[in-house]
Design a protein around this motif. Structure first.
Motif, PDB file in Angstrom:
ATOM      1  N   ASP A 221      12.897  -0.490  -4.063  1.00  9.43           N
ATOM      2  CA  ASP A 221      13.144   0.824  -4.598  1.00  9.43           C
ATOM      3  C   ASP A 221      11.943   1.316  -5.412  1.00  9.43           C
ATOM      4  O   ASP A 221      11.555   2.693  -5.258  1.00  9.43           O
ATOM      5  N   LEU A 222      11.334   0.526  -6.425  1.00  9.45           N
ATOM      6  CA  LEU A 222      10.112   0.753  -7.070  1.00  9.45           C
ATOM      7  C   LEU A 222       8.845   1.081  -6.029  1.00  9.45           C
ATOM      8  O   LEU A 222       8.247   2.058  -6.042  1.00  9.45           O
ATOM      9  N   GLY A 223       8.893   0.532  -5.101  1.00  9.70           N
ATOM     10  CA  GLY A 223       7.722   0.450  -3.960  1.00  9.70           C
ATOM     11  C   GLY A 223       8.105   1.853  -3.381  1.00  9.70           C
ATOM     12  O   GLY A 223       7.296   2.708  -2.967  1.00  9.70           O
ATOM     13  N   ARG A 224       9.057   2.352  -2.969  1.00 10.59           N
ATOM     14  CA  ARG A 224       9.756   3.772  -2.282  1.00 10.59           C
ATOM     15  C   ARG A 224       9.396   4.726  -3.282  1.00 10.59           C
ATOM     16  O   ARG A 224       8.912   5.965  -2.799  1.00 10.59           O
ATOM     17  N   GLN A 225       9.621   4.462  -4.604  1.00 12.58           N
ATOM     18  CA  GLN A 225       9.081   5.622  -5.592  1.00 12.58           C
ATOM     19  C   GLN A 225       7.722   5.686  -5.630  1.00 12.58           C
ATOM     20  O   GLN A 225       7.096   7.019  -5.635  1.00 12.58           O
ATOM     21  N   LEU A 226       6.713   4.706  -5.415  1.00 13.23           N
ATOM     22  CA  LEU A 226       5.277   4.987  -5.327  1.00 13.23           C
ATOM     23  C   LEU A 226       5.080   5.434  -3.971  1.00 13.23           C
ATOM     24  O   LEU A 226       3.919   6.213  -4.050  1.00 13.23           O
TER      25      LEU A 226
ATOM     26  N   SER B 283      -3.207  -3.039  -6.901  1.00 11.07           N
ATOM     27  CA  SER B 283      -4.339  -3.939  -6.308  1.00 11.07           C
ATOM     28  C   SER B 283      -4.808  -2.878  -5.043  1.00 11.07           C
ATOM     29  O   SER B 283      -3.982  -1.921  -4.592  1.00 11.07           O
ATOM     30  N   GLU B 284      -5.860  -3.131  -4.517  1.00 14.25           N
ATOM     31  CA  GLU B 284      -6.483  -2.344  -3.200  1.00 14.25           C
ATOM     32  C   GLU B 284      -5.295  -2.583  -2.155  1.00 14.25           C
ATOM     33  O   GLU B 284      -5.242  -1.745  -1.346  1.00 14.25           O
ATOM     34  N   LYS B 285      -5.077  -3.626  -2.055  1.00 15.58           N
ATOM     35  CA  LYS B 285      -4.202  -4.177  -0.767  1.00 15.58           C
ATOM     36  C   LYS B 285      -2.621  -3.078  -0.934  1.00 15.58           C
ATOM     37  O   LYS B 285      -2.066  -2.652   0.175  1.00 15.58           O
ATOM     38  N   MET B 286      -2.176  -2.951  -2.309  1.00 16.30           N
ATOM     39  CA  MET B 286      -0.970  -2.251  -2.398  1.00 16.30           C
ATOM     40  C   MET B 286      -1.258  -0.885  -2.266  1.00 16.30           C
ATOM     41  O   MET B 286      -0.665  -0.293  -1.790  1.00 16.30           O
ATOM     42  N   LEU B 287      -2.524  -0.285  -2.643  1.00 17.25           N
ATOM     43  CA  LEU B 287      -2.737   1.052  -2.496  1.00 17.25           C
ATOM     44  C   LEU B 287      -2.930   1.275  -0.872  1.00 17.25           C
ATOM     45  O   LEU B 287      -2.480   2.401  -0.490  1.00 17.25           O
ATOM     46  N   ASP B 288      -3.520   0.612   0.004  1.00 16.14           N
ATOM     47  CA  ASP B 288      -3.598   0.743   1.313  1.00 16.14           C
ATOM     48  C   ASP B 288      -2.311   0.749   2.014  1.00 16.14           C
ATOM     49  O   ASP B 288      -2.202   1.450   2.902  1.00 16.14           O
ATOM     50  N   ALA B 289      -1.357  -0.195   1.455  1.00 13.92           N
ATOM     51  CA  ALA B 289       0.014  -0.313   2.380  1.00 13.92           C
ATOM     52  C   ALA B 289       1.085   1.024   1.672  1.00 13.92           C
ATOM     53  O   ALA B 289       1.293   1.636   2.528  1.00 13.92           O
ATOM     54  N   ILE B 290       0.508   1.675   0.533  1.00 11.62           N
ATOM     55  CA  ILE B 290       1.290   2.903   0.173  1.00 11.62           C
ATOM     56  C   ILE B 290       0.849   4.183   0.903  1.00 11.62           C
ATOM     57  O   ILE B 290       1.428   4.907   1.443  1.00 11.62           O
ATOM     58  N   LYS B 291      -0.655   4.014   1.064  1.00 17.26           N
ATOM     59  CA  LYS B 291      -1.259   4.996   1.817  1.00 17.26           C
ATOM     60  C   LYS B 291      -0.904   4.957   3.063  1.00 17.26           C
ATOM     61  O   LYS B 291      -0.620   6.353   3.908  1.00 17.26           O
ATOM     62  N   LEU B 292      -0.671   4.034   3.846  1.00 19.39           N
ATOM     63  CA  LEU B 292      -0.107   3.873   5.364  1.00 19.39           C
ATOM     64  C   LEU B 292       1.213   4.261   5.122  1.00 19.39           C
ATOM     65  O   LEU B 292       1.702   5.012   6.366  1.00 19.39           O
ATOM     66  N   ALA B 293       2.181   3.901   4.306  1.00 13.51           N
ATOM     67  CA  ALA B 293       3.623   4.588   4.450  1.00 13.51           C
ATOM     68  C   ALA B 293       3.505   6.004   4.328  1.00 13.51           C
ATOM     69  O   ALA B 293       4.250   6.677   5.019  1.00 13.51           O
ATOM     70  N   GLN B 294       2.673   6.431   3.332  1.00 12.79           N
ATOM     71  CA  GLN B 294       2.716   8.010   3.409  1.00 12.79           C
ATOM     72  C   GLN B 294       2.450   8.824   4.566  1.00 12.79           C
ATOM     73  O   GLN B 294       2.863   9.709   4.813  1.00 12.79           O
ATOM     74  N   LYS B 295       1.453   8.162   5.543  1.00 12.98           N
ATOM     75  CA  LYS B 295       0.984   8.485   6.528  1.00 12.98           C
ATOM     76  C   LYS B 295       1.905   8.477   7.617  1.00 12.98           C
ATOM     77  O   LYS B 295       2.001   9.173   8.797  1.00 12.98           O
ATOM     78  N   THR B 296       2.747   7.500   7.682  1.00 18.87           N
ATOM     79  CA  THR B 296       3.329   6.934   8.743  1.00 18.87           C
ATOM     80  C   THR B 296       4.817   8.015   8.910  1.00 18.87           C
ATOM     81  O   THR B 296       5.368   8.388   8.020  1.00 18.87           O
ATOM     82  N   THR B 297       4.761   8.397  10.142  1.00 15.34           N
ATOM     83  CA  THR B 297       6.000   9.810  10.379  1.00 15.34           C
ATOM     84  C   THR B 297       7.185   9.313  10.918  1.00 15.34           C
ATOM     85  O   THR B 297       8.199   9.525  10.972  1.00 15.34           O
TER      86      THR B 297
ATOM     87  N   HIS C 198       9.232  -1.532   3.097  1.00 20.70           N
ATOM     88  CA  HIS C 198       9.859  -2.789   2.787  1.00 20.70           C
ATOM     89  C   HIS C 198       8.575  -3.625   2.713  1.00 20.70           C
ATOM     90  O   HIS C 198       8.603  -4.565   1.678  1.00 20.70           O
ATOM     91  N   TYR C 199       7.483  -3.492   3.376  1.00 20.83           N
ATOM     92  CA  TYR C 199       6.237  -4.265   3.054  1.00 20.83           C
ATOM     93  C   TYR C 199       5.690  -4.068   1.626  1.00 20.83           C
ATOM     94  O   TYR C 199       5.149  -4.977   0.897  1.00 20.83           O
ATOM     95  N   VAL C 200       5.662  -2.534   1.399  1.00 23.25           N
ATOM     96  CA  VAL C 200       5.351  -2.240  -0.123  1.00 23.25           C
ATOM     97  C   VAL C 200       6.047  -2.944  -1.068  1.00 23.25           C
ATOM     98  O   VAL C 200       5.588  -3.557  -2.318  1.00 23.25           O
ATOM     99  N   GLY C 201       7.360  -3.122  -0.975  1.00 21.21           N
ATOM    100  CA  GLY C 201       8.373  -3.803  -1.675  1.00 21.21           C
ATOM    101  C   GLY C 201       7.890  -5.244  -2.048  1.00 21.21           C
ATOM    102  O   GLY C 201       8.084  -5.846  -2.796  1.00 21.21           O
ATOM    103  N   LYS C 202       7.706  -5.824  -0.954  1.00 19.68           N
ATOM    104  CA  LYS C 202       7.151  -7.107  -0.814  1.00 19.68           C
ATOM    105  C   LYS C 202       5.881  -7.299  -1.382  1.00 19.68           C
ATOM    106  O   LYS C 202       5.715  -8.414  -2.246  1.00 19.68           O
ATOM    107  N   LEU C 203       5.137  -6.662  -1.458  1.00 18.83           N
ATOM    108  CA  LEU C 203       3.711  -6.747  -2.025  1.00 18.83           C
ATOM    109  C   LEU C 203       3.956  -6.382  -3.629  1.00 18.83           C
ATOM    110  O   LEU C 203       3.183  -6.757  -4.649  1.00 18.83           O
ATOM    111  N   MET C 204       4.944  -5.816  -3.929  1.00 15.70           N
ATOM    112  CA  MET C 204       5.354  -5.540  -5.446  1.00 15.70           C
ATOM    113  C   MET C 204       5.803  -6.916  -6.345  1.00 15.70           C
ATOM    114  O   MET C 204       5.576  -6.864  -7.542  1.00 15.70           O
ATOM    115  N   ARG C 205       6.000  -7.693  -5.661  1.00  9.77           N
ATOM    116  CA  ARG C 205       6.283  -8.981  -6.164  1.00  9.77           C
ATOM    117  C   ARG C 205       5.126  -9.638  -6.925  1.00  9.77           C
ATOM    118  O   ARG C 205       5.326 -10.247  -7.804  1.00  9.77           O
TER     119      ARG C 205
END
Length: 182
Positions: free
Chosen positions: A30-35, A49-63, A73-80
């Protein structure tokens, strides 16, 4: 049942339950979804982290719905591996504002209203802020009072003028900010 005080009543388990682990993971997701919903400007201010930022940006672009769900879900996994408490704290401040900021704003608003009502309030203000530009404050107070009188005579539906009212607030806020930095 043994009488040994070192034994715990949870039958020797020293880890969180499976349900608790799942709740924690869902909270991180849920926190990842907010991000993912944040602007890139705000994301830069978070300890990510850079990896987290890249994953978030990719999620924002995914339609695609399913692709976005998997990416979140992957962003949530990286949140660990991220500092979730610091992120939650910053999100809370953005959403609700810090209590100190809110109290400061209310104090400045009260001071502004007092200055517009009472001539003696300026003397008290100058004692608190000896370096204040008295001429500028007097001008803003005088113009703010004129503005308030003009607003009282407005017809229903007419918009009140707030230019000097806001300018006085900004001047008081600047005084408060300068005093905090000193």
């Amino acid at each position: 049942m043994s009488n040994n005080p070192d034994e715990t009543p949870d039958h020797g388990y020293d880890r969180p339950s499976k349900s608790q682990v799942k709740r924690d993971m869902l909270a991180l997701q849920d926190l990842g979804r907010q991000l993912v919903d944040l602007s890139s400007e705000k994301l830069k201010q978070l300890p990510l982290s850079e990896k987290m930022l890249d994953a978030i940006k990719l999620a924002q672009k995914t339609t695609s719905r399913e692709g976005r769900r998997r990416q979140i879900h992957y962003v949530g996994k990286l949140m660990r591996d991220a500092d979730a408490d610091a992120i939650r704290t910053q999100l809370d401040i953005w959403e609700n504002g810090s209590k100190q900021q809110t109290l400061a704003m209310h104090r400045i608003e009260s001071l502004r209203d007092l200055l517009l009502r009472d001539d003696d309030a300026l003397t008290g203000l100058l004692k608190e802020y000896p370096g204040a530009d008295i001429q500028h404050l007097r001008t803003l107070i005088r113009e703010g009072r004129k503005e308030a009188q003009a607003n009282e005579r407005l017809q229903a539906g007419q918009d009140p003028q707030r230019k000097h009212y806001r300018a006085l607030f900004q001047a008081l806020k600047a005084l408060d900010d300068t005093q905090e930095t000193e």
